[in-house]
Design an enzyme around this catalytic site. Structure first.
Site, PDB file in Angstrom:
ATOM      1  N   CYS B  11      -1.682 -14.594  15.516  1.00 38.71           N
ATOM      2  CA  CYS B  11      -3.135 -14.640  15.615  1.00 38.71           C
ATOM      3  C   CYS B  11      -3.603 -16.081  15.407  1.00 38.71           C
ATOM      4  O   CYS B  11      -2.846 -16.922  14.951  1.00 38.71           O
ATOM      5  CB  CYS B  11      -3.769 -13.730  14.568  1.00 38.71           C
ATOM      6  N   CYS B  14      -3.126 -17.725  12.013  1.00 39.71           N
ATOM      7  CA  CYS B  14      -1.768 -18.104  11.640  1.00 39.71           C
ATOM      8  C   CYS B  14      -1.446 -19.471  12.217  1.00 39.71           C
ATOM      9  O   CYS B  14      -0.791 -20.291  11.582  1.00 39.71           O
ATOM     10  CB  CYS B  14      -0.770 -17.076  12.166  1.00 39.71           C
TER      11      CYS B  14
END
Lengths: 344, 77
Positions: B11, B14
């Site tokens: 995502c 991250c």
């Protein structure tokens, strides 16, 4: 040290009071602004279409944004008291109905981002939280969220906001309950069951200062992400408010046509990321004759049935279970739609 | 050299966390071995329930948030 603390608190209190008084006087202020504009420009006669649209926009935009900041800040602080680890502990080994009810309720206050859906799902199951309760959590966490509630409250009033929250929780509980009943554990991907719960269950102690900072960070993150969608949505809504004739949507979006509810649910699925912008538009549609049940169903589908989340969950759910899960939630949402179309 | 792992299924948060870790390391002038763990089977071995998470030498430091480079420095020294 103590003197500094008192200054902090009194500054905070003064800030809150200024904020609240601004909010209470917003209607008068926006009215004055639009009146002044109307006096300046001849194409804005008082009471005309452009005037009506502008008045709608100038009142609703600051109102909704102020509400959003306040509520996101408050919820950001409340969330510091909950963590997925703590929620998991509370849900471990719960029986069918209580488990679903608690999971749906905890879903509203536990910090959750749909990008964490997979680790959370596995973390719950591996620690013995029933599959049904886990589903209840996964439905309610995104659906009953503070942004949706603020927008419902700001655009439709507290009754519709409460209705949305209540029926959202009911859908989450029921869908999870039904899914838990029919024993679908074998449709979870096999590797999930091989993971046996590591539990990093430390709950860091936080000071009030840190909690308030967490609230501020939540405002930055959430409001920073949705504010332009809100403004855009209200602008389109304002246009509809001023320019679309009364009862224009009765035929297409009214309660009369049976197919409007499933269609609304279907249309809602791909609109995930723009829920904040779509709600103000719906409020304008509602005013022009769209049915409340259809509108609620649409909003729920927009928020709860998200394609990105489905793609993520595919990693842990076999296709059949993914289909059953989304199908059950969609049925629950349609039920809500039909119910309110019939009642109101 | 410290082994830093950023856990997360890819995502946007991250990716940001991994970037901030690299920034912090550059600012400190320390060399690190940075690895992004995106496979959920491996992520779950660490027992985290929220992503992104930061792992230093095999130990989970925090999960479910993104910190700026400045705040990440303490984990790298």
């Amino acid at each position: 040290m103590k003197g500094k603390l008192i200054i902090h608190w009194s500054l905070g209190l003064a800030g809150i009071m200024a904020w609240v008084s601004l909010y209470w006087n917003l209607e008068a202020l926006s009215h004055l602004t639009v009146q002044a504009l109307s006096g300046q420009f001849s194409f804005l006669p008082a009471g005309g279409r452009a005037f009506e649209s502008l008045a709608f926009f100038f009142y609703d935009t600051p109102k909704v944004l102020m509400l959003l900041v306040s509520v996101v800040f408050g919820v950001g602080i409340i969330r510091t008291f909950f963590s997925p680890e703590r929620t998991r502990k509370m849900l471990q080994g719960r029986g069918a109905f209580t488990g679903n009810a608690m999971a749906a309720l905890l879903g509203t206050v536990t910090p959750f981002c749909s990008c964490s859906a997979v680790p959370l799902f596995i973390g719950f199951l591996s620690a013995g939280v029933p599959l049904g309760a886990t589903f209840s959590f996964l439905v309610s966490a995104p659906m009953v969220n503070e942004v949706a509630l603020v927008l419902f409250f700001g655009m439709f009033g507290w009754k519709v906001a409460a209705l949305y929250m209540g029926t959202g929780l009911a859908v989450a509980m029921l869908a999870g309950y039904v899914l838990g009943r029919v024993k679908l554990d074998h449709l979870v991907e096999d590797w999930v069951w091989e993971i046996r719960g590591g539990t990093t269950g430390e709950d860091a102690k936080m000071s009030w200062g840190e909690r308030i900072l967490a609230g501020r960070d939540a405002v930055k993150e959430v409001v920073g992400k949705v504010w332009m969608w809100v403004i855009l949505g209200i602008a389109v809504g304002a246009g509809i408010h001023g320019y679309v004739p009364q009862d224009f949507f009765v035929k297409i979006l009214g309660a009369g046509s049976w197919w409007s509810v499933p269609l609304a649910v279907l249309l809602g699925v791909p609109m995930y990321s723009n829920a904040a912008g779509i709600l103000p538009i719906i409020s304008a549609l509602l005013e022009k004759g769209a049915a409340l049940g259809t509108s609620l169903a649409f909003m729920m589908a927009v928020i709860a049935l998200s394609l990105p989340e489905a793609i993520l969950l595919r990693k842990v759910l076999k296709p059949k279970l993914l289909g059953i899960f989304f199908g059950t939630v969609a049925c629950g949402i349609m039920l809500v739609g039909y119910l309110f179309n019939a009642l109101l | 050299m410290k082994k830093i792992q950023v856990l997360g299924g890819g995502c946007s948060k991250c990716i940001i966390l991994a970037e901030e870790v690299q920034k912090a390391a550059d600012a400190l002038g320390v060399e690190i071995q940075l690895e992004k763990v995106t496979d959920y089977k491996q992520i779950m071995v660490f027992g985290v329930m929220t992503t992104p998470a930061l792992v230093v030498d095999g130990k989970v430091m925090f999960s479910g948030k993104v910190l700026k480079a400045e705040a990440l420095k303490e984990y790298l020294i």
